[in-house]
Scaffold this motif. Sequence first.
Motif, PDB file in Angstrom:
ATOM      1  N   VAL A 159     -22.740  -5.974  25.062  1.00 25.42           N
ATOM      2  CA  VAL A 159     -23.980  -5.206  24.882  1.00 25.42           C
ATOM      3  C   VAL A 159     -25.149  -6.182  24.898  1.00 25.42           C
ATOM      4  N   GLY A 160     -26.118  -5.905  25.748  1.00 24.02           N
ATOM      5  CA  GLY A 160     -27.328  -6.708  25.790  1.00 24.02           C
ATOM      6  C   GLY A 160     -28.398  -6.055  24.926  1.00 24.02           C
ATOM      7  N   ILE A 161     -28.840  -6.767  23.898  1.00 25.15           N
ATOM      8  CA  ILE A 161     -29.899  -6.254  23.036  1.00 25.15           C
ATOM      9  C   ILE A 161     -31.136  -7.125  23.246  1.00 25.15           C
ATOM     10  N   ASP A 162     -32.115  -6.542  23.916  1.00 26.55           N
ATOM     11  CA  ASP A 162     -33.359  -7.239  24.218  1.00 26.55           C
ATOM     12  C   ASP A 162     -34.394  -6.808  23.195  1.00 26.55           C
ATOM     13  N   ALA A 163     -34.877  -7.763  22.414  1.00 30.80           N
ATOM     14  CA  ALA A 163     -35.723  -7.445  21.269  1.00 30.80           C
ATOM     15  C   ALA A 163     -37.174  -7.846  21.493  1.00 30.80           C
ATOM     16  N   ILE A 180     -25.405  -9.986  23.536  1.00 30.65           N
ATOM     17  CA  ILE A 180     -26.372 -10.980  24.001  1.00 30.65           C
ATOM     18  C   ILE A 180     -27.727 -10.569  23.436  1.00 30.65           C
ATOM     19  N   HIS A 181     -28.223 -11.347  22.499  1.00 31.09           N
ATOM     20  CA  HIS A 181     -29.477 -11.028  21.801  1.00 31.09           C
ATOM     21  C   HIS A 181     -30.610 -11.865  22.397  1.00 31.09           C
ATOM     22  N   THR A 182     -31.540 -11.205  23.078  1.00 30.68           N
ATOM     23  CA  THR A 182     -32.648 -11.892  23.744  1.00 30.68           C
ATOM     24  C   THR A 182     -33.971 -11.558  23.070  1.00 30.68           C
ATOM     25  N   ASP A 183     -34.700 -12.592  22.694  1.00 26.31           N
ATOM     26  CA  ASP A 183     -36.049 -12.408  22.170  1.00 26.31           C
ATOM     27  C   ASP A 183     -37.004 -12.428  23.368  1.00 26.31           C
ATOM     28  N   ILE A 184     -37.478 -11.257  23.777  1.00 28.95           N
ATOM     29  CA  ILE A 184     -38.304 -11.143  24.976  1.00 28.95           C
ATOM     30  C   ILE A 184     -39.586 -11.963  24.866  1.00 28.95           C
ATOM     31  N   ASP A 185     -40.182 -12.003  23.682  1.00 27.82           N
ATOM     32  CA  ASP A 185     -41.442 -12.719  23.514  1.00 27.82           C
ATOM     33  C   ASP A 185     -41.286 -14.220  23.730  1.00 27.82           C
ATOM     34  N   ARG A 186     -40.047 -14.699  23.694  1.00 29.31           N
ATOM     35  CA  ARG A 186     -39.807 -16.129  23.909  1.00 29.31           C
ATOM     36  C   ARG A 186     -39.189 -16.419  25.270  1.00 29.31           C
TER      37      ARG A 186
END
Length: 239
Positions: free
Chosen positions: A126-130, A164-170
């Motif tokens: 699961v891709g979690i884009d935050a 996969i936890h992605t911090d979009i702002d970074r």
Amino acid sequence: MTVYPAIDLKDGNCVRLFKGDMDAATIFSDNPAAQAKEFEDAGCTWLHLVDLNGAFAGAPVNAAAVEAILGTVKIPVQLGGGIRDIATMDRWLDAGISRLILGTLAVKNPALVKEACRLFPGKVAVGIDAKGGMVAVEGWAEASEVEVAELAVQFEDAGVAAIIHTDIDRDGTLTGVNAEASSALANAVSIPVIASGGVKDMDDITRVKTAGNLEGVVTGRAIYDGRLDLKAALELAKC
């Protein structure tokens, strides 16, 4: 810990976005398969692919580039972007993808994600884009009202191989990975968590490793810009 070099595909090229903006793409290679081979030769044990056009279109767009990569490397490949139904999942797995990354689907149709886990054991992430602690979907173009941990716990015991936890702002900014947020998510669920977004140098690899509860880290621009020595990162990850 696993270091996942990222190959983000846009219009057949290997690119990196800045904070998920499709209009702010930097092309790093017009031969993604050759880039994938370089990563394999450097000692990488996994590749992280994203069909950026597919994420916005809701269906695969860069299939030719993905298939060229699969025909070039022998290491396992995880792929996200535009995977919205069982038929597409089946096709990609038949083509040789080792792990599917489901993002938008996890928010809009979690039951289908759970069904995919049942049909394809060990093959679904699961891709979690935050963004600001909230989940973004549709190629990061649309914000949801779902909190990151709230989404993640829905998949406990579903058989999800990883988050996969992605911090979009970074992402693509080289401002440092949000290891703290990824680690907090890993503490909230039993599913392995992979940190992504903003990796700038070896210090970030160290931060992810010393968090102690993260399965791996995705890095792209730092490798392409030469700020991160990939072989050194791989050695540190193995220690």
